[in-house]
Design an enzyme around this catalytic site. Structure first.
Site, PDB file in Angstrom:
ATOM      1  N   SER A   1      -1.365   3.009   5.915  1.00 47.93           N
ATOM      2  CA  SER A   1      -1.334   3.517   4.593  1.00 47.93           C
ATOM      3  C   SER A   1      -1.185   2.322   3.489  1.00 47.93           C
ATOM      4  O   SER A   1      -0.558   1.362   3.849  1.00 47.93           O
ATOM      5  CB  SER A   1      -0.242   4.381   4.298  1.00 47.93           C
ATOM      6  OG  SER A   1       0.013   4.898   2.879  1.00 47.93           O
TER       7      SER A   1
ATOM      8  N   TYR B   1       8.773   6.608   1.723  1.00 47.77           N
ATOM      9  CA  TYR B   1       7.751   6.529   2.602  1.00 47.77           C
ATOM     10  C   TYR B   1       7.238   5.102   2.722  1.00 47.77           C
ATOM     11  O   TYR B   1       7.009   4.532   3.895  1.00 47.77           O
ATOM     12  CB  TYR B   1       6.720   7.342   1.787  1.00 47.77           C
ATOM     13  CG  TYR B   1       5.525   7.381   2.074  1.00 47.77           C
ATOM     14  CD1 TYR B   1       5.004   8.348   3.480  1.00 47.77           C
ATOM     15  CD2 TYR B   1       4.392   6.902   1.710  1.00 47.77           C
ATOM     16  CE1 TYR B   1       3.770   8.214   4.152  1.00 47.77           C
ATOM     17  CE2 TYR B   1       2.972   6.813   2.324  1.00 47.77           C
ATOM     18  CZ  TYR B   1       2.849   7.587   3.567  1.00 47.77           C
ATOM     19  OH  TYR B   1       1.602   7.631   4.272  1.00 47.77           O
TER      20      TYR B   1
ATOM     21  N   LYS C   1       6.448   2.903   6.150  1.00 45.93           N
ATOM     22  CA  LYS C   1       5.053   2.517   6.461  1.00 45.93           C
ATOM     23  C   LYS C   1       4.900   0.941   6.633  1.00 45.93           C
ATOM     24  O   LYS C   1       4.260   0.163   7.215  1.00 45.93           O
ATOM     25  CB  LYS C   1       3.960   2.994   5.466  1.00 45.93           C
ATOM     26  CG  LYS C   1       3.900   4.565   5.453  1.00 45.93           C
ATOM     27  CD  LYS C   1       3.060   4.894   6.825  1.00 45.93           C
ATOM     28  CE  LYS C   1       2.736   6.334   6.960  1.00 45.93           C
ATOM     29  NZ  LYS C   1       2.155   6.705   8.156  1.00 45.93           N
TER      30      LYS C   1
END
Ligand code: NAD
Length: 279
Positions: A140, A153, A157
């Site tokens: 991502s 998040y 990642k």
């Protein structure tokens, strides 16, 4: 012989599209094991492949947060080998940092980070023994650059980037290629499945007014980015196919074809000042 592919998180989104594309390959190149945490959600996938012969697709239960579930899925691969492993399952978490519960933060790290690592761990010994293999990980933009209200998040990642980059160095010696497919916004269930502090939530009442108004602005920004600039899963699947078909795949693929400009800025000006003010 067909290439045996195992994909995580296939009940929706990128995982589902990739499973459908590979299982529908006109040359029947692939045998796809589409795995999902909850088999009750398999209808959508089945609907997309209903015209296919059964010999290119199997659906297996696999929760990436459960070691036993991963091992059970692995044991049900009849070929007893996986040529291409796709670690794709992941969830988002959004909100002002101070309102995120420890449980929700643990859950994101469990799925995104440890889920990816545990999945790779389970298939690695056999790939090493075969002296070949491909590992593809859905990465991502949030793993390459920080995004406000996405601290945990992004942490998950970024951590995947570190784990994969480290592992790729060793895997050169085993003819195993690991690639990250770095996605920006994609039209999937991601925004629906994302855990998010909603503007009316009571937990947000304790947050200061400036943070709240910036959060509101950010949510609007996200909504318009997803509406105007999100890619379709077919675009993402093409990039997965590039990586799969390349005899010598790159470590990183950018689904839009270029390094996102702000990620470039982070690399060209590593002290970070310009990146933070630009974002
Ligand atoms: P999605 O929500 O449609 O798909 C994610 C899948 O992961 C779902 O099917 C979900 O059920 C599954 N999953 C969640 N927890 C799981 C678990 N414990 N075990 C097994 N499966 C589990 O969204 P998507 O966009 O297709 O997401 C796929 C990947 O792409 C994720 O890793 C996500 O972080 C990444 N990604 C998405 C976007 C985007 O904008 N959609 C952008 C960059 C990266």
């Amino acid at each position: 012989d067909k290439k045996v592919v195992l994909i995580t998180g296939c009940s929706s989104g990128i995982g589902l599209s990739l499973a459908v594309r590979l299982a529908s390959d006109p040359n029947k190149t692939f045998k796809v094991y589409a795995t999902m945490r909850n088999l009750a959600k398999k209808e959508r996938l089945l609907e997309c492949v209903k015209s296919l012969h059964k010999d290119t697709l199997d659906i297996l239960q696999m929760d990436v947060t459960s070691r036993q579930s991963i091992l059970d899925a692995r044991d049900r691969v009849v070929e007893k080998r996986v040529d291409i492993l796709v670690s794709n399952a992941g969830v988002g978490l959004m909100g002002p940092l101070e309102v995120l519960s420890l449980d929700s933060m643990r859950q994101i790290l469990e799925v995104n980070l440890l889920g990816t690592i545990q999945t790779i761990q389970a298939f690695l010994p056999e790939m090493k023994a075969q002296g070949q293999g491909r590992i593809l990980v859905t990465g991502s933009t949030g793993g390459l650059q920080g995004l406000p209200f996405n601290e945990v998040y992004c942490a998950s990642k970024f951590a995947i980037e570190g784990a994969c980059e480290s592992l790729a160095v060793l895997l050169q010696h085993f003819n195993i290629h690991l690639s990250l497919i770095e996605c920006g916004p994609v039209n999937t269930d991601f925004l629906v499945n994302l855990q998010k502090a909603e503007l009316g939530d009571t937990c947000l009442q304790q947050v200061d007014a400036l943070t709240l108004s910036l959060y509101e602005k950010y949510l609007q920004h996200c909504g318009s980015v997803f509406q105007n600039a999100a890619q379709d899963t077919e675009d993402i699947v093409k990039v997965f196919l590039d990586a799969i078909q390349s005899p010598s795949p790159a470590f990183r693929y950018f689904t839009s074809g270029v390094v996102p400009p702000l990620t470039r800025l982070k690399i060209s000006e590593p002290d970070g000042k310009r990146y933070i003010s630009a974002l």
